[in-house]
Scaffold this motif. Structure first.
Motif, PDB file in Angstrom:
ATOM      1  N   ARG A 550       0.045  -6.992  44.489  1.00 14.95           N
ATOM      2  CA  ARG A 550       0.135  -8.161  43.613  1.00 14.95           C
ATOM      3  C   ARG A 550       1.529  -8.784  43.687  1.00 14.95           C
ATOM      4  NH1 ARG A 550      -2.391  -4.552  39.940  1.00 14.95           N
ATOM      5  NH2 ARG A 550      -0.418  -4.420  38.797  1.00 14.95           N
ATOM      6  N   LEU A 599      -5.564 -12.883  40.270  1.00 13.42           N
ATOM      7  CA  LEU A 599      -4.191 -13.294  40.537  1.00 13.42           C
ATOM      8  C   LEU A 599      -4.142 -14.350  41.636  1.00 13.42           C
ATOM      9  CD1 LEU A 599      -1.105 -13.041  40.313  1.00 13.42           C
ATOM     10  CD2 LEU A 599      -1.246 -11.184  42.002  1.00 13.42           C
ATOM     11  N   THR A 678       2.721 -11.032  37.768  1.00 22.10           N
ATOM     12  CA  THR A 678       1.778 -10.226  38.552  1.00 22.10           C
ATOM     13  C   THR A 678       1.472  -8.890  37.883  1.00 22.10           C
ATOM     14  OG1 THR A 678       3.472  -9.164  39.933  1.00 22.10           O
ATOM     15  CG2 THR A 678       2.621 -11.303  40.677  1.00 22.10           C
ATOM     16  N   TYR A 683      -4.540  -8.902  35.400  1.00 20.77           N
ATOM     17  CA  TYR A 683      -4.531  -8.656  36.836  1.00 20.77           C
ATOM     18  C   TYR A 683      -4.570  -7.173  37.174  1.00 20.77           C
ATOM     19  CZ  TYR A 683      -2.729 -13.463  36.669  1.00 20.77           C
ATOM     20  OH  TYR A 683      -2.562 -14.800  36.408  1.00 20.77           O
TER      21      TYR A 683
END
Length: 726
Positions: A550, A599, A678, A683
């Protein structure tokens, strides 16, 4: 037996043995004694007659399968009789004049026919009042070329072609139309006979079958006027461009139908909707030009002018492009002008000579791929390729071409040892002819279709790849940034404890980031051949792998350059890509994978909505370092848009250590919105963050007029946007 012009013995032998290289000189109607003398060649018939206005006139068998006799001047047809007594009428192809005109032949000879596909190939048409198909092929060194197909028992003696111009062969065959199977049978100068698919054919049989198929590609009803009118703005280097690279055969499969891949029309429905929902701006399709071997993924094409039949006929491929355009998505094609396979039905030694390729293997053979290299210095070959680029843009409304393996084209010594390559005229390694071809292709495509984009997959530091040709560049619109991809993935592979020793791998790309119009590519090449999936490239336990990935995506979307990601990477597919299967959609339905997918969707949205993240991608004035700290593996920079665009600050923490109260310089005081984190819980992250935003109310720092104390979660990237909403 009626008397008339006598065929020379060598002509009779040539007809009966399939060696006739000038058929229109001996076959068909010829003026004779106030009427016509008709000569025809038709194997396997018991009798042949001419059907005229004066009645049915039997023709005499001259020798073997040659028939001849006098007929009155005027129109006629032929009537055949089989040994079993069956009769049928048909038109004589040797009574029709040429289709190609002087201008076509002049441009073909000159190598400047920009609509090459309108002259060569197989075209259903009505000619001299009769429906049929016109066939034309370039084979200058052949002794004889015939059309063979399911309409003439694949017999090369039946329909030898007329030679016109400088090595073009043509014939109009009454009767065959859309869907007919055909090849060209070629008698070369050594006496060998080969069967070849049509280099400019618009359709092919499903591999492993090898015949071309007559396809009528005229008359499609496009509904994409709105997209075509706005395309130039959507593909400008100032635009947000986020590309979803797709292998059409393995994106999804129909397991209720023996695991077949989706058709073009199913992709038009499902793939387009998915890419639109994910926020991508473009689809990039791995090669769809017809190819014989599935394992080549399309990168060894034999039919550059034929959309592969694996997913449907040409009009259905247009359905896919049209649906994408109506959804506001551009469509790019991977295009392969760098090499072609040695399959005997393809271009290799097409007319018995090295026609499309170099004769010298030091110039004409790719050792890495066991393929052949085009002879770019031959004008007809360059014309064949540049016209092909125009063909996809014009006939299929393709929005751009990503040109494969450009580095292998630019250098004569590519992947070769000393003594295995031929220097250029100045003794150097640059391939002047390939450079000239790429420049010509870019000049013609941009000149004929303003608003398209061409992209170079070029892995070296060859200069000015995306600079205009009139400035000495290659003329591409964009270039893949392979160096950035290699360096940053090397960095991410290190355990975070060691990343401090490799800090420059993430920042070095900014040294040259504005030397070209770059696309940052995470392509199919990074998730095959034992390289592992993007998720498995990341170090640590499962949680850390997802967090690292991420963070990497956050870094990529915050970095200057357009974006490209291969299918499956957007939801962190755990396995390498397998072209024989489909993406792991079962994994995509699981929470941590859904988090990565969410994301990427949000990154695409913020990227599109935030001008500072895309408008000055290729402008050094659009980027400024704020601070980097190797000891803490942190990077902070700002993205700067045009006047009035809110600035953006990107802060990265590539260690698993959370950093609270981490003070960073900010380009201006006041509120800053946390646009992306992130590590957010949605996420799959830990949920640490900045409660939606920060206030830059601290003193100047890092050369900036203000500062803010921020929280950098572990293994995360946080993107702040100056908040102008209040």
């Amino acid at each position: 037996m009626a008397t008339g012009p006598q065929l020379a013995r060598n002509d009779r032998e040539a007809l009966n043995r399939g060696r006739m290289g000038h058929p229109f000189a001996v076959l068909g109607p010829k003026a004779h004694d106030g009427g016509l003398w008709l000569t025809a060649f038709h194997p396997g018939l018991a009798a042949l007659s001419a059907v005229t206005g004066a009645g049915v006139i039997p023709l005499d068998r001259v020798e073997g399968d040659i028939f001849a006799g006098p007929i009155p001047d005027g129109p006629y047809r032929l009537r055949a009789q089989s040994g079993a007594g069956a009769e049928w009428d048909f038109d004589d192809p040797y009574r029709f004049g040429p289709v190609l005109g002087e201008m076509d032949l002049h441009l073909l000879a000159e190598g400047t026919h920009r609509r090459l596909w309108q002259a060569l190939g197989a075209h259903p048409m009505t000619h001299e009042g009769v429906a049929g198909t016109h066939f034309a092929v370039w084979a200058p060194n052949a002794r004889r070329v015939s059309v063979i197909g399911d309409f003439n028992e694949w017999d090369g003696r039946r329909h030898p072609m007329r030679r016109v111009g400088q090595g073009v062969w043509e014939i109009f065959l009454p009767g065959p139309g859309d869907g007919a199977l055909y090849k060209y049978e070629i008698l070369d100068q050594s006496g060998a006979v080969t069967q070849k698919a049509d280099p400019v054919g618009f359709g092919s049989q499903h591999p492993p079958e090898k015949a071309s198929i007559v396809r009528d590609i005229a008359g499609y009803g496009w509904r994409d006027d709105a997209w075509m009118g706005s395309r130039a703005e959507a593909q400008d280097r100032r635009a947000p461009i986020s590309i979803y690279e797709v292998h059409p055969g393995s994106w999804r499969r129909r397991w209720d139908q023996n695991g077949r891949p989706l058709s073009y029309r199913e992709l038009a429905r499902d793939l387009v909707a998915y890419a639109k929902d994910m926020g991508f701006t473009h689809l990039e399709l791995m090669p769809v030009s017809e190819f014989p071997f599935d394992g080549s993924w399309g990168y060894q094409p034999v039919g550059l002018y034929a959309p592969t039949i694996r997913f449907g006929p040409p009009h259905e491929f247009r359905d896919l492009v049209d649906a994408a355009h109506q959804a506001g998505l551009g469509v790019l094609l991977d295009w392969v002008p760098g090499h072609f396979p040695t399959d005997p039905h393809g271009l290799a030694r097409f007319d018995g000579t090295a026609l499309y390729e170099h004769a010298d293997p030091r110039e004409g053979f790719h050792q890495d791929w066991n393929t052949l290299i085009y002879n770019y210095g031959r004008t007809e070959v360059q014309n064949f390729l540049t016209a092909n680029a125009l063909y996809w843009l014009e006939e299929y409304h393709i929005d751009g071409l990503r040109v494969d393996a450009v580095a292998s084209m630019l250098y004569r010594d590519y992947s070769r040892r000393d003594g295995e390559w031929v220097p250029n005229r100045d003794g150097g390694r640059e391939n002047y002819e390939a450079i000239a071809f790429l420049q010509a292709m870019n000049v013609q495509t941009y000149g004929q279709h303003p608003g398209i984009m061409t992209v170079a997959e070029e892995s070296t530091s060859f200069p000015m790849v995306s600079a205009p040709v009139d400035m000495g560049g290659l003329g591409f619109g964009f270039k893949w940034n392979m160096g950035w991809m290699n360096d940053t993935l090397r960095y991410m592979a290190h355990d975070p404890v060691h990343r401090r020793h490799h800090h420059d791998l993430m920042s070095f790309g900014l040294v040259y980031a504005f030397s070209e119009n770059f696309i940052l590519p995470i392509s199919h090449d990074e998730v095959v051949h034992g390289k592992g999936s993007m998720l498995r490239k990341m170090p640590g336990d499962a949680w850390q792998q997802f967090a690292n990935l991420r963070a990497y995506y956050g870094f990529m979307w915050g970095h200057p350059g357009k974006k490209l990601i291969f299918m499956g990477c957007e939801f962190a597919q755990p396995e390498e890509w397998n072209h024989d299967g489909e993406l792991n959609w079962h994994a995509a339905a699981q929470a941590p994978h859904q988090g990565v997918q969410a994301l990427v969707r949000d990154l695409n949205r913020i990227y599109r909505e935030t001008p500072a993240l895309h408008r000055r991608d290729a402008d050094p004035g659009g980027f400024q370092w704020i601070a980097t700290d190797p000891a803490q593996s942190t990077y902070v920079w700002q993205r700067i848009g045009e006047a009035g665009d809110p600035p953006v600050v990107v802060a990265c923490n590539f260690t698993p250590v959370p950093r609270t109260g981490f003070r960073i310089g900010m380009p201006r005081p006041g509120p800053w919105r946390e646009a992306i984190n992130t590590d957010a819980a949605i996420y799959g992250g830990s949920g640490m963050g900045n409660m939606g935003g920060v206030s830059a109310d601290g003193p100047g720092q890092d050369g900036q007029p203000a500062s803010a104390a921020v929280t950098l979660p572990p293994l995360s990237v946080v993107i702040f946007v100056a908040d102008d909403r209040n």
